[in-house]
Write a protein that holds these residues in place. Structure first.
Motif, mmCIF file in Angstrom:
data_model
loop_
_atom_site.group_PDB
_atom_site.id
_atom_site.type_symbol
_atom_site.label_atom_id
_atom_site.label_comp_id
_atom_site.label_asym_id
_atom_site.label_seq_id
_atom_site.Cartn_x
_atom_site.Cartn_y
_atom_site.Cartn_z
ATOM 1 N N GLU A 176 25.434 -70.731 35.277
ATOM 2 C CA GLU A 176 24.416 -71.784 35.324
ATOM 3 C C GLU A 176 23.511 -71.605 36.538
ATOM 4 O O GLU A 176 22.285 -71.695 36.429
ATOM 5 C CB GLU A 176 25.113 -73.140 35.377
ATOM 6 C CG GLU A 176 24.177 -74.309 35.500
ATOM 7 C CD GLU A 176 24.901 -75.634 35.613
ATOM 8 O OE1 GLU A 176 24.217 -76.634 35.836
ATOM 9 O OE2 GLU A 176 26.149 -75.679 35.492
ATOM 10 N N VAL A 177 24.093 -71.352 37.694
ATOM 11 C CA VAL A 177 23.315 -71.173 38.923
ATOM 12 C C VAL A 177 22.403 -69.961 38.792
ATOM 13 O O VAL A 177 21.219 -70.011 39.134
ATOM 14 C CB VAL A 177 24.251 -71.042 40.145
ATOM 15 C CG1 VAL A 177 23.495 -70.560 41.383
ATOM 16 C CG2 VAL A 177 24.948 -72.365 40.426
ATOM 17 N N ARG A 178 22.952 -68.867 38.300
ATOM 18 C CA ARG A 178 22.160 -67.640 38.169
ATOM 19 C C ARG A 178 21.035 -67.813 37.155
ATOM 20 O O ARG A 178 19.926 -67.302 37.356
ATOM 21 C CB ARG A 178 23.075 -66.471 37.814
ATOM 22 C CG ARG A 178 23.968 -66.089 38.981
ATOM 23 C CD ARG A 178 25.009 -65.037 38.638
ATOM 24 N NE ARG A 178 25.888 -64.826 39.781
ATOM 25 C CZ ARG A 178 25.542 -64.176 40.889
ATOM 26 N NH1 ARG A 178 24.348 -63.656 41.005
ATOM 27 N NH2 ARG A 178 26.405 -64.052 41.881
ATOM 28 N N ASP A 179 21.293 -68.547 36.082
ATOM 29 C CA ASP A 179 20.259 -68.807 35.086
ATOM 30 C C ASP A 179 19.166 -69.710 35.653
ATOM 31 O O ASP A 179 17.982 -69.488 35.421
ATOM 32 C CB ASP A 179 20.885 -69.450 33.837
ATOM 33 C CG ASP A 179 19.881 -69.696 32.738
ATOM 34 O OD1 ASP A 179 19.182 -68.735 32.353
ATOM 35 O OD2 ASP A 179 19.778 -70.845 32.270
ATOM 36 N N ARG A 180 19.568 -70.720 36.401
ATOM 37 C CA ARG A 180 18.632 -71.723 36.904
ATOM 38 C C ARG A 180 17.841 -71.234 38.119
ATOM 39 O O ARG A 180 16.640 -71.462 38.212
ATOM 40 C CB ARG A 180 19.413 -72.984 37.255
ATOM 41 C CG ARG A 180 18.545 -74.175 37.582
ATOM 42 C CD ARG A 180 19.390 -75.376 37.858
ATOM 43 N NE ARG A 180 19.511 -76.148 36.637
ATOM 44 C CZ ARG A 180 20.134 -77.305 36.567
ATOM 45 N NH1 ARG A 180 20.739 -77.798 37.610
ATOM 46 N NH2 ARG A 180 20.188 -77.958 35.438
ATOM 47 N N TRP A 181 18.533 -70.573 39.082
ATOM 48 C CA TRP A 181 17.878 -70.215 40.343
ATOM 49 C C TRP A 181 17.829 -68.715 40.609
ATOM 50 O O TRP A 181 17.233 -68.277 41.583
ATOM 51 C CB TRP A 181 18.550 -70.924 41.518
ATOM 52 C CG TRP A 181 18.311 -72.397 41.478
ATOM 53 C CD1 TRP A 181 17.137 -73.043 41.716
ATOM 54 C CD2 TRP A 181 19.253 -73.410 41.169
ATOM 55 N NE1 TRP A 181 17.289 -74.397 41.565
ATOM 56 C CE2 TRP A 181 18.590 -74.651 41.232
ATOM 57 C CE3 TRP A 181 20.610 -73.395 40.833
ATOM 58 C CZ2 TRP A 181 19.222 -75.851 40.970
ATOM 59 C CZ3 TRP A 181 21.239 -74.609 40.584
ATOM 60 C CH2 TRP A 181 20.552 -75.815 40.650
ATOM 61 N N GLY A 182 18.479 -67.925 39.772
ATOM 62 C CA GLY A 182 18.401 -66.478 39.906
ATOM 63 C C GLY A 182 19.564 -65.873 40.678
ATOM 64 O O GLY A 182 20.265 -66.563 41.438
ATOM 65 N N ASP A 183 19.753 -64.583 40.471
ATOM 66 C CA ASP A 183 20.847 -63.855 41.122
ATOM 67 C C ASP A 183 20.713 -63.855 42.629
ATOM 68 O O ASP A 183 21.711 -63.987 43.347
ATOM 69 C CB ASP A 183 20.909 -62.403 40.620
ATOM 70 C CG ASP A 183 21.409 -62.299 39.191
ATOM 71 O OD1 ASP A 183 22.115 -63.221 38.730
ATOM 72 O OD2 ASP A 183 21.101 -61.284 38.540
ATOM 73 N N ALA A 184 19.497 -63.696 43.133
ATOM 74 C CA ALA A 184 19.308 -63.617 44.584
ATOM 75 C C ALA A 184 19.769 -64.907 45.262
ATOM 76 O O ALA A 184 20.448 -64.858 46.298
ATOM 77 C CB ALA A 184 17.856 -63.318 44.927
ATOM 78 N N ALA A 185 19.420 -66.051 44.687
ATOM 79 C CA ALA A 185 19.825 -67.331 45.274
ATOM 80 C C ALA A 185 21.343 -67.496 45.208
ATOM 81 O O ALA A 185 21.971 -67.943 46.173
ATOM 82 C CB ALA A 185 19.136 -68.486 44.557
ATOM 83 N N ALA A 186 21.945 -67.129 44.075
ATOM 84 C CA ALA A 186 23.405 -67.238 43.929
ATOM 85 C C ALA A 186 24.112 -66.313 44.907
ATOM 86 O O ALA A 186 25.072 -66.718 45.574
ATOM 87 C CB ALA A 186 23.816 -66.921 42.494
ATOM 88 N N ASP A 187 23.630 -65.087 45.002
ATOM 89 C CA ASP A 187 24.249 -64.130 45.923
ATOM 90 C C ASP A 187 24.092 -64.573 47.376
ATOM 91 O O ASP A 187 25.013 -64.417 48.176
ATOM 92 C CB ASP A 187 23.657 -62.730 45.720
ATOM 93 C CG ASP A 187 24.027 -62.136 44.371
ATOM 94 O OD1 ASP A 187 25.000 -62.615 43.731
ATOM 95 O OD2 ASP A 187 23.332 -61.186 43.945
ATOM 96 N N ALA A 188 22.931 -65.139 47.711
ATOM 97 C CA ALA A 188 22.706 -65.613 49.080
ATOM 98 C C ALA A 188 23.639 -66.775 49.414
ATOM 99 O O ALA A 188 24.183 -66.847 50.521
ATOM 100 C CB ALA A 188 21.250 -66.027 49.266
ATOM 101 N N ALA A 189 23.848 -67.676 48.461
ATOM 102 C CA ALA A 189 24.757 -68.809 48.693
ATOM 103 C C ALA A 189 26.193 -68.317 48.869
ATOM 104 O O ALA A 189 26.923 -68.801 49.745
ATOM 105 C CB ALA A 189 24.661 -69.802 47.540
ATOM 106 N N ASN A 190 26.584 -67.353 48.050
ATOM 107 C CA ASN A 190 27.935 -66.791 48.190
ATOM 108 C C ASN A 190 28.099 -66.094 49.539
ATOM 109 O O ASN A 190 29.132 -66.240 50.203
ATOM 110 C CB ASN A 190 28.234 -65.815 47.051
ATOM 111 C CG ASN A 190 28.421 -66.513 45.729
ATOM 112 O OD1 ASN A 190 28.675 -67.709 45.664
ATOM 113 N ND2 ASN A 190 28.261 -65.769 44.651
ATOM 114 N N ALA A 191 27.081 -65.348 49.941
ATOM 115 C CA ALA A 191 27.125 -64.660 51.238
ATOM 116 C C ALA A 191 27.178 -65.663 52.377
ATOM 117 O O ALA A 191 27.880 -65.449 53.375
ATOM 118 C CB ALA A 191 25.920 -63.737 51.388
#
Length: 144
Positions: free
Chosen positions: A25-40
């Motif tokens: 859901e996060v990746r669909d809504r805000w993109g991989d870069a945003a999801a990866d940045a939040a995880n990092a």
């Protein structure tokens, strides 16, 4: 496992659980870069920052409950809850991405998403609406 190894494993476990529950859901809504940045960002938290996040979460809850008791989301408890919530978000959002306006938009999404509403409503009936109103008041104050 060394204490630091346990802490890193705890953070990895949180990232993995969040990815399983919300990743698509996060990746669909805000993109991989945003999801990866939040995880990092989560993986990069120090033990002190992680403990601060836990304290801030408890502070949000305590201030919301106190504010519900006095019935004034625009009062001191509402302001304290909104500031603590902002501090909590800033620990997890990528550095430099927090704004009061983004915070208010996120809070509005809490109303539309039963998962978030249920989390706050488990504290007390009306807790979600109280926190959202307090966050909106903080954003309006910041805009002035």
């Amino acid at each position: 496992m060394a204490d630091s190894g346990k802490f890193e494993a705890l953070k990895r476990d949180l990232v993995e659980k969040n990815e399983r529950a919300y990743g698509a859901e996060v990746r669909d809504r805000w993109g991989d870069a945003a999801a990866d940045a939040a995880n990092a960002r989560l993986m990069g938290l120090s033990r002190e920052e992680f403990e601060r996040a836990r304290r801030l979460e408890a502070e949000v809850r305590a201030e919301v409950l106190a504010g519900l008791a006095d019935g004034d989301p625009d009062g001191s408890h509402g302001a304290a809850a909104a500031r603590a919530h902002a501090g909590w978000l800033q620990l997890f959002w990528p550095k430099g991405t927090y704004t009061p306006e983004a915070h208010a938009l996120l809070a509005q999404s809490y109303l539309a998403d039963e998962r978030f509403r249920a989390y706050y409503e488990a504290w007390a009936p009306g807790a979600a609406e109280f926190l959202i109103r307090a966050i909106e008041a903080l954003a309006q104050e910041s805009a002035s």
